[in-house]
Each structure stands twice: as structure tokens, then as C-alpha cells.
Motif scaffolding. Structure first.
Motif, PDB file in Angstrom:
ATOM      1  N   THR A   1       0.826  -1.201   0.000  1.00  0.00           N
ATOM      2  CA  THR A   1       0.000   0.000   0.000  1.00  0.00           C
ATOM      3  C   THR A   1       0.864   1.256   0.000  1.00  0.00           C
ATOM      4  OG1 THR A   1      -1.684  -1.208   1.244  1.00  0.00           O
ATOM      5  CG2 THR A   1      -1.865   1.167   1.219  1.00  0.00           C
ATOM      6  N   LEU A   2       0.421   2.253  -0.762  1.00  0.00           N
ATOM      7  CA  LEU A   2       1.129   3.522  -0.818  1.00  0.00           C
ATOM      8  C   LEU A   2       0.155   4.689  -0.825  1.00  0.00           C
ATOM      9  CD1 LEU A   2       0.907   4.908  -3.897  1.00  0.00           C
ATOM     10  CD2 LEU A   2       2.471   3.073  -4.456  1.00  0.00           C
ATOM     11  N   CYS A   3       0.719   5.861  -0.577  1.00  0.00           N
ATOM     12  CA  CYS A   3      -0.021   7.123  -0.668  1.00  0.00           C
ATOM     13  C   CYS A   3       0.594   7.966  -1.770  1.00  0.00           C
ATOM     14  CB  CYS A   3       0.042   7.874   0.660  1.00  0.00           C
ATOM     15  SG  CYS A   3      -0.681   9.539   0.612  1.00  0.00           S
ATOM     16  N   ALA A   4      -0.263   8.565  -2.604  1.00  0.00           N
ATOM     17  CA  ALA A   4       0.168   9.509  -3.634  1.00  0.00           C
ATOM     18  C   ALA A   4      -0.617  10.805  -3.453  1.00  0.00           C
ATOM     19  CB  ALA A   4      -0.054   8.931  -5.031  1.00  0.00           C
ATOM     20  N   ARG A   5      -0.155  11.853  -4.116  1.00  0.00           N
ATOM     21  CA  ARG A   5      -0.790  13.166  -3.940  1.00  0.00           C
ATOM     22  C   ARG A   5      -0.804  13.940  -5.249  1.00  0.00           C
ATOM     23  NH1 ARG A   5       0.802  17.525   0.853  1.00  0.00           N
ATOM     24  NH2 ARG A   5      -1.100  18.810   0.711  1.00  0.00           N
ATOM     25  N   THR A   6      -1.848  14.711  -5.436  1.00  0.00           N
ATOM     26  CA  THR A   6      -1.882  15.715  -6.492  1.00  0.00           C
ATOM     27  C   THR A   6      -2.153  17.069  -5.863  1.00  0.00           C
ATOM     28  OG1 THR A   6      -2.920  16.427  -8.572  1.00  0.00           O
ATOM     29  CG2 THR A   6      -4.360  15.384  -6.929  1.00  0.00           C
ATOM     30  N   GLU A   7      -1.525  18.099  -6.382  1.00  0.00           N
ATOM     31  CA  GLU A   7      -1.782  19.463  -5.933  1.00  0.00           C
ATOM     32  C   GLU A   7      -2.210  20.353  -7.089  1.00  0.00           C
ATOM     33  OE1 GLU A   7       0.881  20.657  -2.377  1.00  0.00           O
ATOM     34  OE2 GLU A   7       2.174  19.367  -3.624  1.00  0.00           O
ATOM     35  N   ASP A   8      -2.524  19.721  -8.232  1.00  0.00           N
ATOM     36  CA  ASP A   8      -2.961  20.489  -9.400  1.00  0.00           C
ATOM     37  C   ASP A   8      -4.232  19.893 -10.009  1.00  0.00           C
ATOM     38  OD1 ASP A   8      -2.036  18.179 -10.596  1.00  0.00           O
ATOM     39  OD2 ASP A   8      -0.425  19.148 -11.735  1.00  0.00           O
TER      40      ASP A   8
END
Length: 362
Positions: A190-197
Motif C-alpha cells: 500500500t502507498l499514498c500519492a498526492r496531487t496538488e494540481d
């Protein structure tokens, strides 16, 4: 039916009283196998609730196998309730069909999503549980129509097996929680990813736990403070051991630590994925399927994510192990709607059902 769970912590009595009101059939179609709501997602806007699931071709097999024809497509379906889960209408949006079933081709997202649109929802789906890319769709009309599919990046991994689990941080800022293949190409971690756009670019943030010998997959995540997140995962230690683990991040998803194992045994057949929500009174509620006799749908509560109540049985009349993949939501009146797939008889079609229940008070 009324169930009481009492847990003593440091001399204090933590008590949750629950009442199961009733079970509701959402999908029951001759010749079709309804399956796996957790692979799609559940969204709610007050008393309006939408859940996704698969409609596959029913086919009897040996008792250790899912009874559906895996040579034929699993068709995506939605079910919608506008009265808090009491009645449902099944929908088949053509825009949710994958390209392999005649739907739109996968393209890059070319316009940012607005995660705080009041009618927004996002669905993430895998194409293979071990290797390969995933896709996502989004809606701004509560799931009546969907834009997509859009390509989700591999984030440097051999494969991403995406299911719907995200936390909105702002109009263009969101965390997403995913299953990736392990270094040997097998499922998964399991992983966490992010978007800021708004989803134009996604970046790897952190692993949740180390690389397991079996798998650690299918996260279900809640935010409990500006910096603290909790996620529950489906864990398989070896051929005989399935469980549910809870991990905590105190630094806004930059790092994670194992906090608890609220379910140390979730049955054979690789166990069952959890659904974790935060109730309005601050408690955490964990729901899951148990693939061990009596085959059942269960819940547990916690005040802190570390110490959990005893198991609360929502229903225990499953006819086989082939059940669960739960998703839950709390209604405006405080009751919980828990959705899952379920075997009413061992040799008949699988249905999609909901249990509506009162979680009691803190």
C-alpha cells in the motif's frame, strides 16, 4: 436485534450499543453475479448514496472459487438511493464502461478536477491486480454522468491496482491511497500519492508499512486532524492468515506506523477488505466481511484507532465464504448504511445488499 459490546480500558468502560434495523437488497438479477463494492467505491450526499459494483455472469464452480464466468466481462454498475439506503435503483452509465467493453478510450487528464465541487466524486479502477496501469473517472453530477477514463501513472512501480480511496485536502489537492505490486511483481503493498494540481500530476508520497511476505492491500482511510491520518488495510501474512491492520500517520502522510490489528483473523480465501469511517461523534467505525463460519458481516468501534471493541455481528446468515468487500457511510440521522456482496444460498447468484443500523453513542 440488539448487540452490546463492552471494552474496559484503564479502568474505564467504553460501551457501544448498536441496533440492526434491517437488511435491504440492492441488486439481485437472475444469471448475474453481483460482486465487490470495495473495488469501486461508495459516495454520499446527505441521504443520496451511490455505490459501484460488478455484474458478472453467474457460473457454478467448485466451492473454493467465485461462482462467475471469468472469461466474460465484469460489467460496471451503480446503484443509487435517494432515501438513505432504504430503496435503490440500479444504473448503467455508458461513460463508466472501460474501453474493452466499448467505452471511451483512456486519455490523459487535460483539465484539473475540482475536488471540493459539492457534487464531485472520483472512481479509481485497476486493470490487473499485479501488473499494469490503472484508470480513473470523475463526476460533477453525483454519478449520473462520468468523465474519463483517464490514465493513472505507475508512480515508478511495476503495477498499480487502484481502488477508490481518497482524502480531499483542497480544491486541487488530494491524497490517494493505492495498492502497488511488490518488488517481485506480485500483489501487493500500500502507498499514498498526492496531487496538488487537480489530478494533472500525481506524485508518490510514502509507503504504508513495509513490503509484506503475503500482501497488504486495499486501504480505507480517514483524516482525524490536520496532521493525522488513519488507514485500515487488508493483510495476508501467509497461505492461512488474513487480518486487518490499522496504520497511523502523524505527519500528514509523510510516514506511517502500525497502530493496531483490530481483526487478527478475517477468514481463509485471502480474508476480506475493511471499510473505515469516522462517525460524527468522533468514533472510528470499522466494517468488514468474515469468510469463516458463521459467514458474516461485522463491525468494531474505536475512540483512538489503537484499542478496538469486540466484534459486533451485523448479520451472520451468509451461505458461503464468498461475501463482503464492504463499504459504509453514516446517514444524516446517525444510522450507518453498510453495503456488501452476499450469498443468500450456496449455489445461487450473489446479491448486493445493505444493512442499515444504529451505531449507538460514544
Amino acid at each position: 436485534m440488539r448487540y452490546i459490546s463492552v471494552l474496559f480500558i484503564a479502568g474505564l468502560c467504553w460501551c457501544a450499543q448498536t441496533k440492526v434495523h434491517h437488511h435491504v437488497t440492492i441488486f439481485n438479477e437472475k444469471g448475474r453475479y453481483g460482486g465487490w463494492p470495495a473495488n469501486y467505491g461508495l459516495w454520499s450526499w446527505g441521504d443520496e448514496i451511490v455505490v459501484g459494483f460488478s455484474s458478472a455472469t453467474f457460473q457454478l464452480k467448485t466451492p473454493d472459487r467465485h461462482p462467475y464466468d471469468n472469461t466474460k466481462p465484469e460489467v460496471p454498475r451503480l446503484a443509487r438511493s435517494v432515501n438513505g439506503g432504504e430503496a435503490w435503483t440500479v444504473e448503467a452509465p455508458p461513460t463508466l464502461l472501460p474501453p474493452e467493453q466499448g467505452g471511451p478510450q483512456v486519455t490523459p487528464l487535460d483539465k484539473p478536477m475540482n475536488f471540493t465541487d459539492p457534487n464531485f466524486a472520483m472512481m479509481l479502477r485497476f486493470t490487473d491486480t499485479n501488473v499494469g496501469a490503472s484508470r480513473f473517472w470523475y463526476t460533477v453530477d453525483r454519478g449520473k454522468s462520468w468523465k474519463g477514463p483517464y490514465a493513472f501513472p505507475l508512480l515508478g512501480q511495476q503495477g498499480i491496482a487502484a481502488r477508490t480511496d481518497y482524502i480531499v485536502n483542497g480544491p486541487k489537492d488530494a491524497f490517494i491511497f493505492l495498492t502497488a505490486s511488490k518488488s517481485d511483481g506480485k500483489e501487493g503493498r500500500t502507498l499514498c500519492a498526492r496531487t496538488e494540481d487537480g489530478g494533472l500530476e500525481w506524485k508518490f508520497v510514502s509507503w504504508i508499512g513495509g513490503e509484506p511476505a503475503g500482501f497488504n492491500i486495499m486501504p480505507s482511510t480517514v483524516r482525524v486532524s490536520p496532521k493525522e491520518l488513519l488507514t485500515a488495510t487488508r493483510v495476508k501474512y501467509d497461505a492461512d492468515t488474513g487480518a486487518v491492520e490499522v496504520y497511523r500517520s502523524k505527519d500528514n502522510a509523510s510516514s506511517w506506523q502500525l497502530l493496531a490489528r483490530p481483526v487478527t483473523w478475517s477468514g481463509p480465501f485471502n480474508g476480506n477488505p475493511p471499510s473505515m469511517i469516522r462517525l460524527r461523534d468522533g468514533r472510528l467505525c470499522l466494517t468488514y466481511g468474515m469468510r469463516s463460519p458463521p459467514y458474516r458481516i461485522c463491525a468494531r468501534f474505536s475512540n483512538d484507532g489503537k484499542t478496538w471493541s469486540d466484534e459486533i455481528v451485523l448479520r451472520n446468515d451468509g451461505a458461503s465464504w464468498d461475501l463482503g468487500y464492504v463499504r459504509s457511510v453514516q446517514r444524516p440521522d446517525g444510522n450507518i448504511v453498510t453495503v456488501y456482496y452476499f450469498p443468500e444460498q450456496p449455489h445461487t447468484e450473489r446479491i448486493i445488499a445493505a444493512t442499515i443500523w444504529d451505531p449507538g453513542s460514544k
